[in-house]
Write a protein that holds these residues in place. Structure first.
Motif, PDB file in Angstrom:
ATOM      1  N   UNK A  14       0.820  -1.215   0.000  1.00  0.00           N
ATOM      2  CA  UNK A  14       0.000   0.000   0.000  1.00  0.00           C
ATOM      3  C   UNK A  14       0.853   1.265   0.000  1.00  0.00           C
ATOM      4  N   UNK A  15       2.148   1.077   0.188  1.00  0.00           N
ATOM      5  CA  UNK A  15       3.086   2.204   0.273  1.00  0.00           C
ATOM      6  C   UNK A  15       2.615   3.193   1.340  1.00  0.00           C
ATOM      7  N   UNK A  16       2.420   2.646   2.533  1.00  0.00           N
ATOM      8  CA  UNK A  16       1.978   3.440   3.668  1.00  0.00           C
ATOM      9  C   UNK A  16       2.839   3.156   4.888  1.00  0.00           C
ATOM     10  N   UNK A  17       3.024   4.178   5.685  1.00  0.00           N
ATOM     11  CA  UNK A  17       3.726   4.054   6.957  1.00  0.00           C
ATOM     12  C   UNK A  17       2.776   4.515   8.055  1.00  0.00           C
ATOM     13  N   UNK A  18       2.566   3.640   9.027  1.00  0.00           N
ATOM     14  CA  UNK A  18       1.698   3.976  10.150  1.00  0.00           C
ATOM     15  C   UNK A  18       2.496   3.981  11.460  1.00  0.00           C
ATOM     16  N   UNK A  19       2.159   4.924  12.301  1.00  0.00           N
ATOM     17  CA  UNK A  19       2.665   4.927  13.669  1.00  0.00           C
ATOM     18  C   UNK A  19       1.473   4.685  14.565  1.00  0.00           C
ATOM     19  N   UNK A  20       1.407   3.488  15.103  1.00  0.00           N
ATOM     20  CA  UNK A  20       0.194   3.030  15.789  1.00  0.00           C
ATOM     21  C   UNK A  20      -0.984   3.154  14.812  1.00  0.00           C
ATOM     22  N   UNK A  21      -1.990   3.956  15.126  1.00  0.00           N
ATOM     23  CA  UNK A  21      -3.149   4.077  14.237  1.00  0.00           C
ATOM     24  C   UNK A  21      -3.052   5.266  13.292  1.00  0.00           C
ATOM     25  N   UNK A  22      -1.988   6.043  13.400  1.00  0.00           N
ATOM     26  CA  UNK A  22      -1.853   7.262  12.599  1.00  0.00           C
ATOM     27  C   UNK A  22      -1.035   7.015  11.333  1.00  0.00           C
ATOM     28  N   UNK A  23      -1.511   7.572  10.217  1.00  0.00           N
ATOM     29  CA  UNK A  23      -0.783   7.504   8.958  1.00  0.00           C
ATOM     30  C   UNK A  23       0.307   8.574   8.956  1.00  0.00           C
ATOM     31  N   UNK A  24       1.546   8.156   8.689  1.00  0.00           N
ATOM     32  CA  UNK A  24       2.673   9.077   8.674  1.00  0.00           C
ATOM     33  C   UNK A  24       2.957   9.493   7.234  1.00  0.00           C
ATOM     34  N   UNK A  25       2.915  10.777   6.922  1.00  0.00           N
ATOM     35  CA  UNK A  25       3.215  11.211   5.544  1.00  0.00           C
ATOM     36  C   UNK A  25       4.678  10.964   5.213  1.00  0.00           C
ATOM     37  N   UNK A  26       4.930  10.451   4.021  1.00  0.00           N
ATOM     38  CA  UNK A  26       6.293  10.163   3.586  1.00  0.00           C
ATOM     39  C   UNK A  26       6.369  10.319   2.071  1.00  0.00           C
TER      40      UNK A  26
END
Length: 212
Positions: A14-26
């Motif tokens: 999905x090309x996503x980075x999450x910190x716990x439940x939050x989506x981290x922009x990258x």
């Protein structure tokens, strides 16, 4: 593949980075940099290799590379001073040293289990995917196991340099070492379209003497 480290979940599909439940922009380039370092975390990645993988071999200054690394570190809560997750090894390269768990491993039936959920097939990535299984040592010499394992590791490393190819990590593939396997079942368990298996035999050099 989802890589889990500390409070982060790094999803390459999905090309996503999450910190716990939050989506981290990258940014895409920083994501690719993290992806490459995490997938090759078992070894040191040289500066030239990283530039070739992320920038397709284009000329990149040391300052630009350092900037991207600092952004990558900051994105995952690391820093150039601390280097808790991404470490710089002077004159050698870079390595992701954080403790990583592959999310697929938790749901893959690598050992007999009564839990039906462990037998559920994994979702196969849209891009080409492959697992390189341990090669069979045909030399009859147990000491040559390291040679067979080393060859598999080299092949896995070489394939992982292609960003369009999803390659199963060595530690996942080697859970099948020494086991009677069914290729289709392995592909289902690891969630890949292709499985590479083989055998190797190393012959010792023979010295010949000629009498006079």
């Amino acid at each position: 593949m989802r890589y889990l480290f500390e409070e982060y979940a790094f999803d390459t599909d999905r090309r996503e980075l999450h910190r716990d439940a939050d989506l981290v922009p990258v940014t895409p380039q920083v994501f690719d940099l993290l992806d490459y370092l995490i997938r090759n975390r078992e070894r040191v990645v040289s500066k030239d290799e990283l530039i070739n993988a992320i920038w397709d071999g284009r000329s990149v200054s040391d300052a630009a590379l350092t900037t991207r690394l600092n952004v990558a570190r900051s994105t995952i809560g690391d820093s150039g001073e601390e280097q808790r997750l991404i470490r710089t090894l002077p004159r050698k390269g870079f390595r992701f040293v954080g403790s990583v768990r592959e999310a697929n491993e938790a749901s893959t039936a690598l050992a007999p289990s009564d839990d039906e959920s462990s037998n559920r097939p994994l979702t196969v990535p849209e891009r080409p995917s492959i697992a390189v299984l341990p090669f069979q040592n045909m030399s009859g010499d147990p000491e040559q196991e390291y040679f067979a394992d080393g060859m598999v590791e080299e092949i896995t490393t070489a394939l992982s340099r292609f960003r369009w190819l999803f390659v199963i990590a060595r530690n996942s593939s080697f859970t099948f070492k020494g086991r009677a396997i069914d290729i289709k079942e392995v592909g289902r368990k690891l969630g890949v379209r292709y499985v590479l298996e083989g055998s190797v035999r190393r012959r010792r050099a023979r010295s010949a003497s000629r009498g006079s």
